[in-house]
Write a protein that holds these residues in place. Structure first.
Motif, mmCIF file in Angstrom:
data_model
loop_
_atom_site.group_PDB
_atom_site.id
_atom_site.type_symbol
_atom_site.label_atom_id
_atom_site.label_comp_id
_atom_site.label_asym_id
_atom_site.label_seq_id
_atom_site.Cartn_x
_atom_site.Cartn_y
_atom_site.Cartn_z
ATOM 1 N N ALA A 125 0.832 -1.205 0.000
ATOM 2 C CA ALA A 125 0.000 0.000 0.000
ATOM 3 C C ALA A 125 0.866 1.255 0.000
ATOM 4 O O ALA A 125 0.549 2.237 -0.697
ATOM 5 C CB ALA A 125 -0.938 -0.013 1.202
ATOM 6 N N THR A 126 1.962 1.251 0.741
ATOM 7 C CA THR A 126 2.863 2.402 0.784
ATOM 8 C C THR A 126 3.516 2.628 -0.580
ATOM 9 O O THR A 126 3.589 3.769 -1.058
ATOM 10 C CB THR A 126 3.932 2.205 1.873
ATOM 11 O OG1 THR A 126 3.269 2.013 3.132
ATOM 12 C CG2 THR A 126 4.861 3.395 1.975
ATOM 13 N N LYS A 127 3.978 1.553 -1.202
ATOM 14 C CA LYS A 127 4.574 1.690 -2.538
ATOM 15 C C LYS A 127 3.551 2.236 -3.527
ATOM 16 O O LYS A 127 3.869 3.105 -4.349
ATOM 17 C CB LYS A 127 5.098 0.337 -3.025
ATOM 18 C CG LYS A 127 6.365 -0.119 -2.359
ATOM 19 C CD LYS A 127 6.769 -1.485 -2.883
ATOM 20 C CE LYS A 127 7.999 -2.027 -2.219
ATOM 21 N NZ LYS A 127 8.343 -3.381 -2.710
ATOM 22 N N ALA A 128 2.312 1.738 -3.460
ATOM 23 C CA ALA A 128 1.265 2.211 -4.366
ATOM 24 C C ALA A 128 0.972 3.687 -4.138
ATOM 25 O O ALA A 128 0.776 4.452 -5.098
ATOM 26 C CB ALA A 128 -0.001 1.380 -4.180
ATOM 27 N N MET A 129 0.949 4.112 -2.874
ATOM 28 C CA MET A 129 0.686 5.517 -2.577
ATOM 29 C C MET A 129 1.821 6.404 -3.092
ATOM 30 O O MET A 129 1.575 7.475 -3.652
ATOM 31 C CB MET A 129 0.512 5.731 -1.070
ATOM 32 C CG MET A 129 -0.794 5.258 -0.517
ATOM 33 S SD MET A 129 -2.261 5.895 -1.335
ATOM 34 C CE MET A 129 -2.012 7.635 -1.242
ATOM 35 N N ILE A 130 3.051 5.977 -2.926
ATOM 36 C CA ILE A 130 4.193 6.775 -3.397
ATOM 37 C C ILE A 130 4.181 6.869 -4.920
ATOM 38 O O ILE A 130 4.374 7.951 -5.493
ATOM 39 C CB ILE A 130 5.521 6.187 -2.870
ATOM 40 C CG1 ILE A 130 5.612 6.412 -1.355
ATOM 41 C CG2 ILE A 130 6.728 6.807 -3.580
ATOM 42 C CD1 ILE A 130 6.751 5.701 -0.679
ATOM 43 N N ILE A 131 3.916 5.756 -5.597
ATOM 44 C CA ILE A 131 3.835 5.776 -7.065
ATOM 45 C C ILE A 131 2.702 6.689 -7.518
ATOM 46 O O ILE A 131 2.861 7.465 -8.468
ATOM 47 C CB ILE A 131 3.666 4.342 -7.605
ATOM 48 C CG1 ILE A 131 4.955 3.550 -7.403
ATOM 49 C CG2 ILE A 131 3.262 4.350 -9.077
ATOM 50 C CD1 ILE A 131 4.827 2.068 -7.651
ATOM 51 N N SER A 132 1.561 6.643 -6.824
ATOM 52 C CA SER A 132 0.429 7.503 -7.191
ATOM 53 C C SER A 132 0.746 8.968 -6.940
ATOM 54 O O SER A 132 0.368 9.832 -7.738
ATOM 55 C CB SER A 132 -0.817 7.096 -6.411
ATOM 56 O OG SER A 132 -1.191 5.786 -6.741
ATOM 57 N N LEU A 133 1.422 9.261 -5.825
ATOM 58 C CA LEU A 133 1.808 10.643 -5.553
ATOM 59 C C LEU A 133 2.770 11.179 -6.614
ATOM 60 O O LEU A 133 2.686 12.344 -7.015
ATOM 61 C CB LEU A 133 2.438 10.763 -4.162
ATOM 62 C CG LEU A 133 1.458 10.816 -3.002
ATOM 63 C CD1 LEU A 133 2.172 10.604 -1.672
ATOM 64 C CD2 LEU A 133 0.715 12.136 -2.988
ATOM 65 N N VAL A 134 3.665 10.337 -7.086
ATOM 66 C CA VAL A 134 4.571 10.752 -8.155
ATOM 67 C C VAL A 134 3.785 10.930 -9.455
ATOM 68 O O VAL A 134 3.990 11.894 -10.192
ATOM 69 C CB VAL A 134 5.722 9.735 -8.325
ATOM 70 C CG1 VAL A 134 6.513 9.999 -9.594
ATOM 71 C CG2 VAL A 134 6.634 9.759 -7.110
ATOM 72 N N ALA A 135 2.837 10.018 -9.726
ATOM 73 C CA ALA A 135 2.075 10.074 -10.973
ATOM 74 C C ALA A 135 1.225 11.337 -11.067
ATOM 75 O O ALA A 135 1.073 11.890 -12.163
ATOM 76 C CB ALA A 135 1.192 8.843 -11.111
ATOM 77 N N ILE A 136 0.689 11.811 -9.948
ATOM 78 C CA ILE A 136 -0.156 13.005 -10.027
ATOM 79 C C ILE A 136 0.643 14.301 -10.080
ATOM 80 O O ILE A 136 0.066 15.378 -10.116
ATOM 81 C CB ILE A 136 -1.201 13.048 -8.880
ATOM 82 C CG1 ILE A 136 -0.547 13.161 -7.516
ATOM 83 C CG2 ILE A 136 -2.146 11.875 -8.967
ATOM 84 C CD1 ILE A 136 -1.518 13.343 -6.368
ATOM 85 N N CYS A 137 1.942 14.190 -10.121
ATOM 86 C CA CYS A 137 2.785 15.385 -10.285
ATOM 87 C C CYS A 137 2.986 15.729 -11.756
ATOM 88 O O CYS A 137 3.515 16.790 -12.074
ATOM 89 C CB CYS A 137 4.144 15.169 -9.621
ATOM 90 S SG CYS A 137 4.037 15.108 -7.825
ATOM 91 N N PHE A 138 2.582 14.842 -12.643
ATOM 92 C CA PHE A 138 2.791 15.054 -14.077
ATOM 93 C C PHE A 138 1.453 15.207 -14.784
ATOM 94 O O PHE A 138 0.513 14.450 -14.548
ATOM 95 C CB PHE A 138 3.571 13.873 -14.681
ATOM 96 C CG PHE A 138 4.914 13.683 -14.053
ATOM 97 C CD1 PHE A 138 5.964 14.535 -14.362
ATOM 98 C CD2 PHE A 138 5.127 12.667 -13.140
ATOM 99 C CE1 PHE A 138 7.210 14.369 -13.777
ATOM 100 C CE2 PHE A 138 6.368 12.494 -12.547
ATOM 101 C CZ PHE A 138 7.409 13.346 -12.865
ATOM 102 N N LYS A 139 1.403 16.178 -15.665
ATOM 103 C CA LYS A 139 0.157 16.498 -16.374
ATOM 104 C C LYS A 139 -0.248 15.381 -17.344
ATOM 105 O O LYS A 139 -1.442 15.170 -17.562
ATOM 106 C CB LYS A 139 0.333 17.830 -17.116
ATOM 107 C CG LYS A 139 -0.940 18.424 -17.597
ATOM 108 C CD LYS A 139 -1.803 18.854 -16.431
ATOM 109 C CE LYS A 139 -3.066 19.516 -16.943
ATOM 110 N NZ LYS A 139 -4.102 19.582 -15.948
#
Length: 191
Positions: A125-139
């Motif tokens: 879950a932590t890895k998924a959250m970090i990947i999602s947080l990185v993904a929402i930084c890009f348009k």
């Protein structure tokens, strides 16, 4: 001949990049191993990641596909966390010897073993959250979709899967949560 053996030796030695990657992996694994005993701190960290994700999505709406994929993944992790390692429905069909859940009151107690242990659940879950947080930084990851349909579909999926899981838990008489349970110590009551 001497030149060839030196060349073979240099090919067998790990490169500086591979040494550095191994060192980083070892440091990462050391911190993971140290975090095992700090259950509350790990879950607080995950909660802060989730809170930061929610704040980012609320302040700058969008990234519905990323959020939907994250929700589906977290739901699948949660279901694996709630499910026993050995499914009693399948075990009754297979006559295997081994640990299983008691299905009748007269059967002896066997501990609940999860399909997905708590630490692996937290880590995934932590890895998924970090990947999602990185993904929402890009348009480019903000794909335009009609989000109400995704929300309705996710809610229906959540309701149906949790209903099925609860029926399964009631049918085979197991509760995957350990808080509040009395643990049998093997000693008779002093009453």
């Amino acid at each position: 001949m001497l030149g060839e053996s030196e060349a073979d030796q240099s090919l067998n030695e790990p490169s500086a990049i591979s040494k550095k990657l191994t060192q980083i992996r070892n440091i990462y694994q050391t911190y993971l191993d140290r975090s095992v005993q700090h259950v509350a701190a790990r879950w607080i960290f995950l909660g802060l990641l989730i809170l930061s994700y929610i704040i980012k999505i609320v302040l700058w709406p969008g990234w519905y596909i990323v959020t939907y994929a994250l929700g589906i993944y977290l739901l699948s992790l949660f279901l694996a966390f709630l499910t026993p390692k050995v499914d009693p429905a399948l075990q009754s069909m297979d006559d295997e010897d081994g640990p299983s859940l008691p299905t009748r009151q007269s059967e002896e107690f066997r501990p609940f073993i999860r399909r997905l242990p708590e630490f692996k659940f937290w880590l995934s879950a932590t890895k998924a959250m970090i990947i999602s947080l990185v993904a929402i930084c890009f348009k480019f990851t903000d794909i335009p979709v009609f989000w109400p349909i995704l929300l309705v579909y996710f809610c229906i999926l959540l309701f149906v899967t949790l209903k099925k899981q609860i029926k399964h838990m009631l049918k085979y008489n197991y509760v995957p949560m350990t808080r509040g349970k009395t643990v049998y110590s093997g000693k008779p009551d002093a009453n």
